[in-house]
Design a protein around this motif. Structure first.
Motif, mmCIF file in Angstrom:
data_model
loop_
_atom_site.group_PDB
_atom_site.id
_atom_site.type_symbol
_atom_site.label_atom_id
_atom_site.label_comp_id
_atom_site.label_asym_id
_atom_site.label_seq_id
_atom_site.Cartn_x
_atom_site.Cartn_y
_atom_site.Cartn_z
ATOM 1 N N ASP A 181 0.785 -1.325 -0.142
ATOM 2 C CA ASP A 181 -0.099 0.022 -0.018
ATOM 3 C C ASP A 181 0.817 1.388 -0.047
ATOM 4 O OD1 ASP A 181 1.090 -0.841 2.393
ATOM 5 O OD2 ASP A 181 -0.657 0.369 3.470
ATOM 6 N N ALA A 182 2.231 1.250 0.437
ATOM 7 C CA ALA A 182 2.977 2.444 0.580
ATOM 8 C C ALA A 182 3.003 2.970 -1.021
ATOM 9 C CB ALA A 182 4.202 2.117 1.115
ATOM 10 N N SER A 183 3.265 4.021 -1.208
ATOM 11 C CA SER A 183 3.667 4.586 -2.599
ATOM 12 C C SER A 183 4.420 5.934 -2.649
ATOM 13 C CB SER A 183 2.426 4.698 -3.395
ATOM 14 O OG SER A 183 1.501 5.647 -3.015
ATOM 15 N N GLY A 184 4.752 6.416 -3.547
ATOM 16 C CA GLY A 184 5.119 7.767 -3.641
ATOM 17 C C GLY A 184 6.787 7.808 -3.801
ATOM 18 N N ILE A 262 5.984 14.527 -12.466
ATOM 19 C CA ILE A 262 5.271 13.220 -12.541
ATOM 20 C C ILE A 262 4.058 13.184 -11.546
ATOM 21 C CG2 ILE A 262 7.286 11.827 -12.765
ATOM 22 C CD1 ILE A 262 7.573 11.499 -10.047
ATOM 23 N N GLU A 263 3.318 12.105 -11.919
ATOM 24 C CA GLU A 263 2.037 12.034 -10.725
ATOM 25 C C GLU A 263 2.297 10.801 -10.066
ATOM 26 O OE1 GLU A 263 -1.348 11.645 -13.318
ATOM 27 O OE2 GLU A 263 -1.178 13.595 -14.377
ATOM 28 N N ILE A 310 10.912 11.354 -14.667
ATOM 29 C CA ILE A 310 11.558 11.323 -13.405
ATOM 30 C C ILE A 310 12.823 11.758 -13.336
ATOM 31 C CG2 ILE A 310 12.461 9.980 -11.616
ATOM 32 C CD1 ILE A 310 10.060 8.028 -11.797
ATOM 33 N N ALA A 311 13.557 11.305 -14.455
ATOM 34 C CA ALA A 311 15.031 11.784 -14.920
ATOM 35 C C ALA A 311 15.067 13.208 -15.270
ATOM 36 C CB ALA A 311 15.713 10.898 -15.935
ATOM 37 N N GLN A 312 14.233 13.773 -15.806
ATOM 38 C CA GLN A 312 14.207 15.415 -16.139
ATOM 39 C C GLN A 312 14.008 16.091 -14.928
ATOM 40 O OE1 GLN A 312 14.516 16.517 -19.112
ATOM 41 N NE2 GLN A 312 14.205 18.592 -18.588
ATOM 42 N N GLY A 313 13.023 15.754 -13.938
ATOM 43 C CA GLY A 313 12.819 16.176 -12.696
ATOM 44 C C GLY A 313 13.964 16.369 -11.775
#
Length: 337
Positions: A181-184, A262-263, A310-313
């Protein structure tokens, strides 16, 4: 009586005329003196002309020599300036170490109901970061793991140190054991009180611990414990605040820019002791790019476009941090590495 012929004395007159035209000794001396003056004047004129000629030639040679010297000096000055400019540019280049966690036999976790392994996703994101940063003139990218190989923690740190890394970014994934359930995404840095400074320069610590000093006020011997306390106190005043500040700022920049691309749930930045952070001698962070044990996160992480985002961020977070803290980064390099 015969007629008298008048004598004209022509011969006598001619002789007198001849006698009158003949130069006297004084005139002869005067003529010789005049000729000598003319010769002297001509000789002087010739010498003067020769002098002027050689003076002009010498002047041209001297001027040419001075011009050559001036040109050489100008070229040397320009070369020196070019060298200084190049050295200044070199000093301003920031070496960024990108470390894709896991690798080789250390595969990490496998994506939730997927075929992608953690080590592969880490490496793909790291490569995209490298591609983004390589186009920047003031950034030099150091790939700690460039292909599928298993590297020990000590080897990763040693490689970054050998290549004079100014920043260290470890790319990893999170995982939850027994649950999903953990995410992010979150980014870790280390605070001063968690850093093992003895590991940064053991040779100095060992040298200091062997010294025995005399306390002049009490005549007591100051030994290992006292020296360690003193060293710890001095380091808290110098190294710790700046190291903490740069690592925390780096974590904040990377986390904020990555979330904007990203979302995924923003788990923020965390101050936590990781071995890789504890032993790196430069500002360092660990970017946990999502939970591979979570279905939604795993599906995103397996997607190449999502990996690029993700890499761009992360890349823009690094660049923003460098632009805002270049002087502090260079100062940190000079003082502590």
């Amino acid at each position: 009586m015969g007629k008298k012929v008048k004598r004209t004395h022509r011969g006598s007159s001619n002789r007198r005329i001849s006698s009158h035209n003949k130069p006297s000794q004084r005139q002869k001396r005067g003529n010789r003196s005049g000729k000598k003056k003319i010769i002297k004047s001509r000789l002087f004129l010739m010498l003067f002309i020769v002098f002027i000629f050689f003076f002009a030639v010498g002047r041209l040679v001297w001027t040419g020599h001075k011009n050559a010297q001036a040109k050489k000096a100008l070229e040397e000055a320009q070369n020196q300036k070019s060298i200084e400019v190049m050295e200044e540019k070199k000093r301003n280049v920031i070496n960024v170490a990108i470390d894709a966690a896991k690798g080789g036999i250390n595969e990490g976790m496998t994506a939730y109901r997927g075929s992608h392994k953690e080590k592969d996703i880490n490496l793909e994101i790291a490569k995209f970061i490298k591609d983004n940063l390589s186009g920047q003139e003031d950034i030099n990218v150091i790939m700690v793991r460039a292909y599928d190989e298993d590297k020990k923690l000590a080897d990763r740190v040693a490689y970054a140190k050998k290549n004079q890394a100014d920043l260290y970014i470890s790319v990893r994934l999170s995982a939850q054991s027994g649950r999903n359930d953990a995410s992010g995404i979150d980014t870790y840095y280390i605070s001063p009180e968690n850093i093992d400074y003895s590991s940064l320069d053991k040779s100095k610590e060992e040298s200091a611990s062997k010294d025995i000093k005399t306390n002049s006020s009490s005549n007591e011997l100051v030994g290992k414990d006292d020296i360690n306390e003193k060293s710890k106190s001095e380091k808290e005043k110098t190294i710790k605040p700046e190291r903490d500040n740069l690592s925390k700022l780096l974590a904040e920049n990377i986390q904020n820019t990555t979330i904007s691309y990203i979302e995924m749930r923003d788990r923020g930045i965390l101050d936590k002791k990781f071995d890789i952070l504890n032993y790196t001698q430069m500002p360092a962070v660990i970017v946990q790019c999502g939970f591979i044990s979570n279905k939604d996160d795993a599906e995103k992480l397996e997607n190449e476009k999502y990996q690029q985002d993700i890499a761009q961020g992360i890349s823009e977070g690094i660049l923003k941090f460098v632009d805002e803290n270049r002087k502090a980064i260079i100062k940190d390099r000079i003082n502590y590495r």
